[in-house]
Enzyme design. Structure first.
Site, PDB file in Angstrom:
ATOM      1  N   ALA A 173       0.832  -1.206   0.000  1.00 55.55           N
ATOM      2  CA  ALA A 173       0.000   0.000   0.000  1.00 55.55           C
ATOM      3  C   ALA A 173       0.866   1.257   0.000  1.00 55.55           C
ATOM      4  CB  ALA A 173      -0.911   0.000   1.226  1.00 55.55           C
ATOM      5  N   HIS A 174       0.348   2.288  -0.622  1.00 56.37           N
ATOM      6  CA  HIS A 174       0.969   3.625  -0.651  1.00 56.37           C
ATOM      7  C   HIS A 174       2.352   3.605  -1.302  1.00 56.37           C
ATOM      8  CE1 HIS A 174      -2.355   4.510   1.973  1.00 56.37           C
ATOM      9  NE2 HIS A 174      -1.902   3.657   2.866  1.00 56.37           N
ATOM     10  N   ARG A 175       2.557   2.673  -2.221  1.00 57.26           N
ATOM     11  CA  ARG A 175       3.828   2.518  -2.947  1.00 57.26           C
ATOM     12  C   ARG A 175       5.003   2.246  -2.005  1.00 57.26           C
ATOM     13  NH1 ARG A 175       3.403   2.971  -7.971  1.00 57.26           N
ATOM     14  NH2 ARG A 175       5.608   3.363  -8.349  1.00 57.26           N
ATOM     15  N   LEU A 176       4.716   1.650  -0.848  1.00 55.46           N
ATOM     16  CA  LEU A 176       5.754   1.267   0.105  1.00 55.46           C
ATOM     17  C   LEU A 176       6.103  -0.208  -0.136  1.00 55.46           C
ATOM     18  CD1 LEU A 176       4.299   3.038   3.270  1.00 55.46           C
ATOM     19  CD2 LEU A 176       5.966   3.914   1.622  1.00 55.46           C
TER      20      LEU A 176
END
Length: 196
Positions: A173-176
């Site tokens: 999620a959230h490009r993490l």
């Protein structure tokens, strides 16, 4: 090596590949193969993985094709699997060698007859004046091999990408994202993480 992580990238690949076979709607063995010619100009295309293990990742093709020309001039390649249903990628880089004649013969014999005929009929990557020309060549090869086995053409065989680096990318999620990089040095694998 980071705590709690495997030191065997092939075990991890086998696990992810098995999951992809269950979840991908088409061709979980589809992989992008990147090559570069003698001048360093890159080229990429989709191929199908036909074998894998600690000795490398195997694909088969016409050895007079553009990719084969690239590999002859610059025997290094990169593979990219993208399994969208799993939100995962695997990147593999390393030198490229020929598969053995026995491996190439065995895989060629496992292909359907029409695919074996096609390998004789196609001058892969070369200009084609019309579809009819290719269809005529297929008909000629079909007639040539009527009633007999279709042997492997001398210009057709396998290539093995021998990995020196394998990266496992998992969407988060959230490009993490999570990126695990395995690197081989002197025959041994080490593992670390990369920033997303």
């Amino acid at each position: 090596m980071a705590r709690g992580m495997s030191d065997d990238p092939f075990t991890l690949f086998d696990s992810w590949y098995a999951e992809a076979k269950e979840s991908e709607p088409n061709d979980p063995n589809a992989v992008a193969l990147a090559t570069a010619n003698a001048e360093g100009r890159p080229s990429v295309r989709m191929v199908l993985l036909k074998g894998h293990g600690p000795d490398g990742f195997v694909i088969y093709t016409n050895r007079e094709s553009r990719k084969a020309g690239d590999l002859g001039a610059n025997p290094h390649g990169a593979l990219l699997f993208h399994w969208k249903s799993l939100r995962r990628q695997v990147r593999i880089e390393g030198p490229v060698t020929h598969a053995t004649d026995a491996e190439s013969d065995a895989y060629f014999a496992s292909r359907g007859r029409d695919s074996r005929i096609g390998a004789w009929a196609s001058e892969q990557s070369r200009p084609l004046d019309s579809r009819e020309t290719f269809e005529r060549r297929v008909a000629e090869m079909t007639a040539k091999f009527e009633g007999q086995d279709v042997p492997r053409p001398p210009h057709w065989g396998g290539y093995r990408i021998v990995p020196t680096q394998i990266e496992f990318w998992q969407d988060r999620a959230h490009r993490l994202h999570e990126r695990r990089l395995f690197t081989r040095r002197d025959g041994d694998w080490s593992e670390g993480l990369l920033f997303p």
